[in-house]
Enzyme design. Structure first.
Site, PDB file in Angstrom:
ATOM      1  N   THR A 177      -0.198  12.479  -1.401  1.00  0.00           N
ATOM      2  CA  THR A 177      -1.316  13.090  -2.098  1.00  0.00           C
ATOM      3  C   THR A 177      -1.553  14.512  -1.594  1.00  0.00           C
ATOM      4  OG1 THR A 177      -2.442  11.014  -2.622  1.00  0.00           O
ATOM      5  CG2 THR A 177      -3.829  12.967  -2.414  1.00  0.00           C
ATOM      6  N   ALA A 178      -1.450  14.702  -0.274  1.00  0.00           N
ATOM      7  CA  ALA A 178      -1.679  16.028   0.306  1.00  0.00           C
ATOM      8  C   ALA A 178      -0.733  17.059  -0.303  1.00  0.00           C
ATOM      9  CB  ALA A 178      -1.504  15.970   1.822  1.00  0.00           C
ATOM     10  N   LYS A 216       0.874  -1.176   0.000  1.00  0.00           N
ATOM     11  CA  LYS A 216       0.000   0.000   0.000  1.00  0.00           C
ATOM     12  C   LYS A 216       0.913   1.227   0.000  1.00  0.00           C
ATOM     13  CE  LYS A 216      -3.805   2.516   1.160  1.00  0.00           C
ATOM     14  NZ  LYS A 216      -4.493   2.266   2.436  1.00  0.00           N
ATOM     15  N   ILE A 217       0.773   2.082  -1.016  1.00  0.00           N
ATOM     16  CA  ILE A 217       1.565   3.305  -1.100  1.00  0.00           C
ATOM     17  C   ILE A 217       0.647   4.478  -1.419  1.00  0.00           C
ATOM     18  CG2 ILE A 217       3.601   2.023  -1.906  1.00  0.00           C
ATOM     19  CD1 ILE A 217       3.087   3.326  -4.703  1.00  0.00           C
ATOM     20  N   SER A 218       1.177   5.664  -1.359  1.00  0.00           N
ATOM     21  CA  SER A 218       0.423   6.837  -1.768  1.00  0.00           C
ATOM     22  C   SER A 218       0.333   6.888  -3.295  1.00  0.00           C
ATOM     23  CB  SER A 218       1.115   8.099  -1.263  1.00  0.00           C
ATOM     24  OG  SER A 218       0.530   9.256  -1.825  1.00  0.00           O
ATOM     25  N   HIS A 268      -5.732  14.128   8.196  1.00  0.00           N
ATOM     26  CA  HIS A 268      -6.342  13.263   9.210  1.00  0.00           C
ATOM     27  C   HIS A 268      -7.080  14.052  10.290  1.00  0.00           C
ATOM     28  CE1 HIS A 268      -4.433  10.198   7.000  1.00  0.00           C
ATOM     29  NE2 HIS A 268      -3.270  10.201   7.602  1.00  0.00           N
TER      30      HIS A 268
END
Length: 279
Positions: A110-111, A55-57, A154
């Site tokens: 992503t941010a 799982k990665i960005s 978050h």
């Protein structure tokens, strides 16, 4: 099979059945729990033979598509969950960021890409220094004047007022209004040499199992959620495990292509492998 994903509730919820022998015909799984910044590093700079699935960005995806393929399931796209840009004053003009010092939690997220895409569209001229610092240090740094603005994610969406800070922009709201798409957050990738069709089928079964038997993964999720309140953990799952987790579909792939295509146009990510997004 070696798999790496975060201990966050959405990931443990999704992969519980897969990694606990509850999906027929799957091999045993060797699980590594790691923050997404760690898996981004492993995927980009590590040995691709050491992890079969990660799982990665989505922001890290352009750097790994030669060795890894994007799977159509298991990841996270979301609405109403975007990062915020915070300041300590009441100004709400994006141009106030010209030449200013901005704190971000990562430059491979992503941010961060959303922030850079927004500034390219909304800020005349250039922002000043981008300072990478631990997520929990960003709001105090803005409050104390060590930086002029901060990019937060978050739970900071719900706590920034406690620091006396003001929201300059909700980048998720901007992205959704500008493109109509959900925000691409976390991607599931697999080594290209693997039977990716079988793997995707197993993950989809794991998602279905999680939805049909939510009590089965409850203890597993609780164990890895550390100090997170059970209600907060469930809200986390409800927010990030959705129809895109089961299958990206045309809308999901469209969101990813729009996001990374814009980033490549701005020179923020390489574009030489983006043609491999769908295969």
């Amino acid at each position: 099979m070696k798999i790496a994903y975060s201990p966050c509730p959405n990931d443990t919820f999704v992969f519980h059945a897969l990694t606990h022998g509850l999906i027929k015909g799957t091999p045993p799984f060797d699980v590594t729990y790691a923050d997404i910044d760690v898996t981004n590093h492993l995927a980009i700079d590590g040995d691709p033979k050491k992890h079969d699935v990660m799982k990665i960005s989505f922001a890290a995806l352009p750097w790994v598509l030669e060795d890894y393929a994007l799977l159509s399931c298991g990841g996270a796209l979301g609405r109403g969950c975007g990062p915020l840009v915070l300041t300590a004053n009441d100004e709400n003009n994006p141009n106030d960021l010209q030449g200013k010092r901005v704190a971000v939690p990562s430059e491979r997220s992503t941010a961060y890409l959303l922030f850079r895409l927004w500034t390219a569209q909304q800020v005349e001229g250039n922002i000043g220094d981008v300072v990478v610092m631990p997520f929990h240090d960003i709001m105090p740094a803005v409050q104390n004047g060590d930086v002029d603005a901060g990019l937060v994610i978050h739970e900071a969406r719900f706590t920034y007022q406690n620091y006396g800070l003001k929201k300059l922009v909700d980048l998720g709201d901007w992205w959704e209004k500008d493109t109509g798409y959900a925000i691409p957050l976390g991607a599931i990738i697999a080594r290209r040499s693997m039977d990716r069709e079988a793997l995707a089928g197993w993950i989809k079964q794991s998602v279905d199992y999680a939805w049909e038997h939510p009590e089965a993964s409850r203890e597993y999720v609780r164990t890895h959620a550390q100090e997170m309140d059970e209600e907060v953990a469930q809200n986390h799952i409800d927010l990030y495990v959705n129809e895109f987790t089961k299958e990206l579909g045309e809308e999901g792939y469209g969101a990813v292509e729009a996001f990374l295509g814009r980033a490549a146009k701005e020179g923020l990510v390489p574009d030489d492998q983006l043609h491999r997004l769908r295969f």
